[in-house]
Write a protein that holds these residues in place. Structure first.
Motif, PDB file in Angstrom:
ATOM      1  N   GLU A 133      36.594  39.698  34.557  1.00 30.30           N
ATOM      2  CA  GLU A 133      37.125  39.108  33.325  1.00 30.30           C
ATOM      3  C   GLU A 133      38.321  39.858  32.754  1.00 30.30           C
ATOM      4  OE1 GLU A 133      33.914  39.010  30.570  1.00 30.30           O
ATOM      5  OE2 GLU A 133      33.640  41.180  30.517  1.00 30.30           O
ATOM      6  N   ARG A 134      38.503  41.119  33.102  1.00 30.13           N
ATOM      7  CA  ARG A 134      39.678  41.828  32.589  1.00 30.13           C
ATOM      8  C   ARG A 134      40.975  41.268  33.177  1.00 30.13           C
ATOM      9  NH1 ARG A 134      37.573  45.972  35.869  1.00 30.13           N
ATOM     10  NH2 ARG A 134      38.829  46.449  37.716  1.00 30.13           N
ATOM     11  N   HIS A 135      40.850  40.474  34.254  1.00 27.29           N
ATOM     12  CA  HIS A 135      42.013  39.836  34.865  1.00 27.29           C
ATOM     13  C   HIS A 135      42.081  38.355  34.498  1.00 27.29           C
ATOM     14  CE1 HIS A 135      42.981  43.406  37.155  1.00 27.29           C
ATOM     15  NE2 HIS A 135      41.770  43.439  37.684  1.00 27.29           N
ATOM     16  N   ARG A 136      41.588  38.012  33.335  1.00 30.36           N
ATOM     17  CA  ARG A 136      41.545  36.625  32.893  1.00 30.36           C
ATOM     18  C   ARG A 136      42.923  35.960  32.974  1.00 30.36           C
ATOM     19  NH1 ARG A 136      37.638  34.174  30.023  1.00 30.36           N
ATOM     20  NH2 ARG A 136      36.642  36.214  29.676  1.00 30.36           N
TER      21      ARG A 136
ATOM     22  N   VAL B 113      48.322  46.443  42.496  1.00 28.50           N
ATOM     23  CA  VAL B 113      47.269  46.413  43.505  1.00 28.50           C
ATOM     24  C   VAL B 113      46.001  45.828  42.899  1.00 28.50           C
ATOM     25  CG1 VAL B 113      45.794  47.795  45.025  1.00 28.50           C
ATOM     26  CG2 VAL B 113      48.205  48.412  44.722  1.00 28.50           C
ATOM     27  N   ILE B 114      45.354  44.939  43.625  1.00 27.02           N
ATOM     28  CA  ILE B 114      44.052  44.393  43.263  1.00 27.02           C
ATOM     29  C   ILE B 114      43.063  44.805  44.353  1.00 27.02           C
ATOM     30  CG2 ILE B 114      42.692  42.254  43.116  1.00 27.02           C
ATOM     31  CD1 ILE B 114      44.205  42.677  40.603  1.00 27.02           C
ATOM     32  N   ARG B 115      41.934  45.385  43.940  1.00 31.49           N
ATOM     33  CA  ARG B 115      40.893  45.802  44.885  1.00 31.49           C
ATOM     34  C   ARG B 115      39.724  44.823  44.793  1.00 31.49           C
ATOM     35  NH1 ARG B 115      38.364  50.165  43.476  1.00 31.49           N
ATOM     36  NH2 ARG B 115      37.601  50.674  45.558  1.00 31.49           N
TER      37      ARG B 115
ATOM     38  N   ASP C 249      38.011  44.845  41.347  1.00 33.26           N
ATOM     39  CA  ASP C 249      38.644  43.784  40.555  1.00 33.26           C
ATOM     40  C   ASP C 249      38.076  42.391  40.783  1.00 33.26           C
ATOM     41  OD1 ASP C 249      40.643  45.462  39.245  1.00 33.26           O
ATOM     42  OD2 ASP C 249      41.477  45.705  41.270  1.00 33.26           O
ATOM     43  N   GLY C 250      37.218  42.228  41.797  1.00 29.69           N
ATOM     44  CA  GLY C 250      36.660  40.900  42.032  1.00 29.69           C
ATOM     45  C   GLY C 250      36.039  40.775  43.393  1.00 29.69           C
ATOM     46  N   GLU C 251      35.744  39.523  43.756  1.00 26.43           N
ATOM     47  CA  GLU C 251      35.119  39.172  45.031  1.00 26.43           C
ATOM     48  C   GLU C 251      36.076  38.292  45.830  1.00 26.43           C
ATOM     49  OE1 GLU C 251      31.856  39.596  46.304  1.00 26.43           O
ATOM     50  OE2 GLU C 251      31.221  40.920  44.669  1.00 26.43           O
ATOM     51  N   ILE C 252      36.077  38.466  47.142  1.00 27.69           N
ATOM     52  CA  ILE C 252      36.917  37.622  47.993  1.00 27.69           C
ATOM     53  C   ILE C 252      36.518  36.161  47.862  1.00 27.69           C
ATOM     54  CG2 ILE C 252      37.441  37.006  50.384  1.00 27.69           C
ATOM     55  CD1 ILE C 252      37.341  39.965  51.042  1.00 27.69           C
ATOM     56  N   GLN C 253      35.263  35.860  48.153  1.00 31.93           N
ATOM     57  CA  GLN C 253      34.818  34.470  48.140  1.00 31.93           C
ATOM     58  C   GLN C 253      33.306  34.418  47.985  1.00 31.93           C
ATOM     59  OE1 GLN C 253      36.485  33.301  51.954  1.00 31.93           O
ATOM     60  NE2 GLN C 253      34.602  33.806  53.030  1.00 31.93           N
ATOM     61  N   ARG C 254      32.870  33.541  47.098  1.00 27.52           N
ATOM     62  CA  ARG C 254      31.441  33.357  46.827  1.00 27.52           C
ATOM     63  C   ARG C 254      31.202  31.885  46.487  1.00 27.52           C
ATOM     64  NH1 ARG C 254      27.586  37.662  47.544  1.00 27.52           N
ATOM     65  NH2 ARG C 254      28.718  39.633  47.326  1.00 27.52           N
ATOM     66  N   ILE C 255      29.931  31.510  46.428  1.00 30.40           N
ATOM     67  CA  ILE C 255      29.598  30.131  46.078  1.00 30.40           C
ATOM     68  C   ILE C 255      30.028  29.832  44.649  1.00 30.40           C
ATOM     69  CG2 ILE C 255      27.738  29.977  47.756  1.00 30.40           C
ATOM     70  CD1 ILE C 255      25.743  30.467  45.487  1.00 30.40           C
ATOM     71  N   GLY C 256      30.144  28.558  44.329  1.00 33.04           N
ATOM     72  CA  GLY C 256      30.744  28.140  43.064  1.00 33.04           C
ATOM     73  C   GLY C 256      29.922  28.395  41.822  1.00 33.04           C
ATOM     74  N   THR C 257      28.640  28.728  41.976  1.00 33.51           N
ATOM     75  CA  THR C 257      27.772  28.936  40.812  1.00 33.51           C
ATOM     76  C   THR C 257      27.593  30.404  40.465  1.00 33.51           C
ATOM     77  OG1 THR C 257      25.819  28.891  42.256  1.00 33.51           O
ATOM     78  CG2 THR C 257      26.506  26.801  41.253  1.00 33.51           C
ATOM     79  N   LEU C 258      28.378  31.273  41.055  1.00 34.20           N
ATOM     80  CA  LEU C 258      28.165  32.717  40.882  1.00 34.20           C
ATOM     81  C   LEU C 258      28.210  33.159  39.428  1.00 34.20           C
ATOM     82  CD1 LEU C 258      27.838  35.387  42.593  1.00 34.20           C
ATOM     83  CD2 LEU C 258      30.295  35.681  42.267  1.00 34.20           C
ATOM     84  N   SER C 259      29.091  32.563  38.635  1.00 30.32           N
ATOM     85  CA  SER C 259      29.277  33.007  37.247  1.00 30.32           C
ATOM     86  C   SER C 259      28.036  32.809  36.379  1.00 30.32           C
ATOM     87  CB  SER C 259      30.467  32.284  36.612  1.00 30.32           C
ATOM     88  OG  SER C 259      31.672  32.643  37.257  1.00 30.32           O
ATOM     89  N   ARG C 260      27.123  31.937  36.791  1.00 35.58           N
ATOM     90  CA  ARG C 260      25.892  31.751  36.028  1.00 35.58           C
ATOM     91  C   ARG C 260      25.066  33.031  35.982  1.00 35.58           C
ATOM     92  NH1 ARG C 260      23.457  26.204  38.457  1.00 35.58           N
ATOM     93  NH2 ARG C 260      22.934  27.747  40.057  1.00 35.58           N
TER      94      ARG C 260
ATOM     95  N   LYS D  92      35.640  32.396  38.045  1.00 31.68           N
ATOM     96  CA  LYS D  92      35.954  31.621  39.247  1.00 31.68           C
ATOM     97  C   LYS D  92      37.406  31.156  39.231  1.00 31.68           C
ATOM     98  CE  LYS D  92      34.121  27.467  39.746  1.00 31.68           C
ATOM     99  NZ  LYS D  92      33.094  26.435  40.042  1.00 31.68           N
ATOM    100  N   VAL D  93      38.071  31.342  40.362  1.00 32.77           N
ATOM    101  CA  VAL D  93      39.436  30.855  40.545  1.00 32.77           C
ATOM    102  C   VAL D  93      39.363  29.518  41.282  1.00 32.77           C
ATOM    103  CG1 VAL D  93      41.691  31.315  41.563  1.00 32.77           C
ATOM    104  CG2 VAL D  93      40.327  33.221  40.656  1.00 32.77           C
ATOM    105  N   THR D  94      39.974  28.501  40.715  1.00 35.41           N
ATOM    106  CA  THR D  94      39.995  27.189  41.365  1.00 35.41           C
ATOM    107  C   THR D  94      41.434  26.809  41.724  1.00 35.41           C
ATOM    108  OG1 THR D  94      40.129  26.086  39.211  1.00 35.41           O
ATOM    109  CG2 THR D  94      37.937  26.385  40.148  1.00 35.41           C
TER     110      THR D  94
END
Length: 237
Positions: free
Chosen positions: A200-203, A22-24, A72-83, A90-92
């Motif tokens: 990052e734990r799901h790298r 399961v991923i939340r 465990d993460g975010e559904i969807q965000r803009i591409g610069t979030l990791s800054r 980011k998953v591409t």
């Protein structure tokens, strides 16, 4: 209302019905496009035999939970979030896109990018990165707690215009039965590709999810799923 859309996943999701893990994910509450993105991801993760669960919270709270690893993460965000949130990977390629648009009650003008609304008082939803980035440096911006709250404030003339993604705005305005008063201006401010993020734990999971997204994008399955979800949300009573 639009939460009934989950039924259409049976047409698209593949894999075992009994997920092995399961991923939340944090999901910004009451934003229709976040719902659509979540259901698109549910189909993606089903192909990996992983079940998704969602934590519905305000935008800023979502980022606090996901960046701290409490979800465990975010559904969807803009591409610069990791800054700003380096613990979120980011998953591409992109999972979805949004079209930030201007909504008004009295004004009528042709929208020509973000600078065309600079001189107006503007409502945005706190924690929505595209709106925060687009209005950064503008003098008259009010950050509201939720989309519905923002719509009610626009209806009460608390600001001149509001900004939200076109699809979510149309759905929420109709839900509040304000479509005779609140309307979108054209064209949208821009089209923004948005990305799924994992802590990052799901790298090790990041490239696997990205590969499935790419396969579904190439086959046309992802676009067909989005179209079906959007259509059902917009036509729901």
């Amino acid at each position: 209302m639009w939460r009934i859309v989950v039924v259409c996943l049976s047409l698209f999701a593949a894999g075992s019905s009994s997920a092995q893990s399961v991923i939340r994910l944090a999901r910004i509450a009451d934003i229709p496009d976040q719902y659509v993105g979540g259901e698109m991801l549910r189909a993606v993760y089903a192909k990996l035999n992983i079940k998704l669960e969602f934590e519905d919270v305000p935008g800023k709270r979502a980022l606090a939970l996901s960046s701290a690893g409490e979800v465990d993460g975010e559904i969807q965000r803009i591409g610069t979030l990791s800054r700003d949130y380096p613990t979120l990977l980011k998953v591409t390629p992109a999972i979805n896109y949004i079209e930030p648009a201007v909504f008004a009650t009295k004004l009528h003008f042709d929208v020509n990018g973000w600078n065309s609304i600079r001189d107006y008082s503007i409502g945005i939803v706190r924690g929505v990165g595209s709106s925060e980035a687009g209005t950064r440096g503008m003098d008259h911006v009010t950050a509201t707690m939720s989309l519905e709250n923002m719509i009610r404030m626009l209806d009460a003339d608390r600001f001149d215009v509001m900004v939200t993604d076109l699809f979510s705005g149309l759905v929420a305005v109709r839900k509040l039965n304000l479509q005779a008063r609140i309307y979108p201006l054209s064209p949208p401010l821009e089209r923004i590709r948005i990305y799924h993020y994992l802590h990052e734990r799901h790298r090790d999971l990041v490239p696997k999810v990205g590969q499935v997204i790419e396969q579904m994008e190439t086959s046309g399955e992802l676009a067909a799923l989005r179209e079906a979800l959007v259509k059902q949300v917009l036509s729901a009573p």
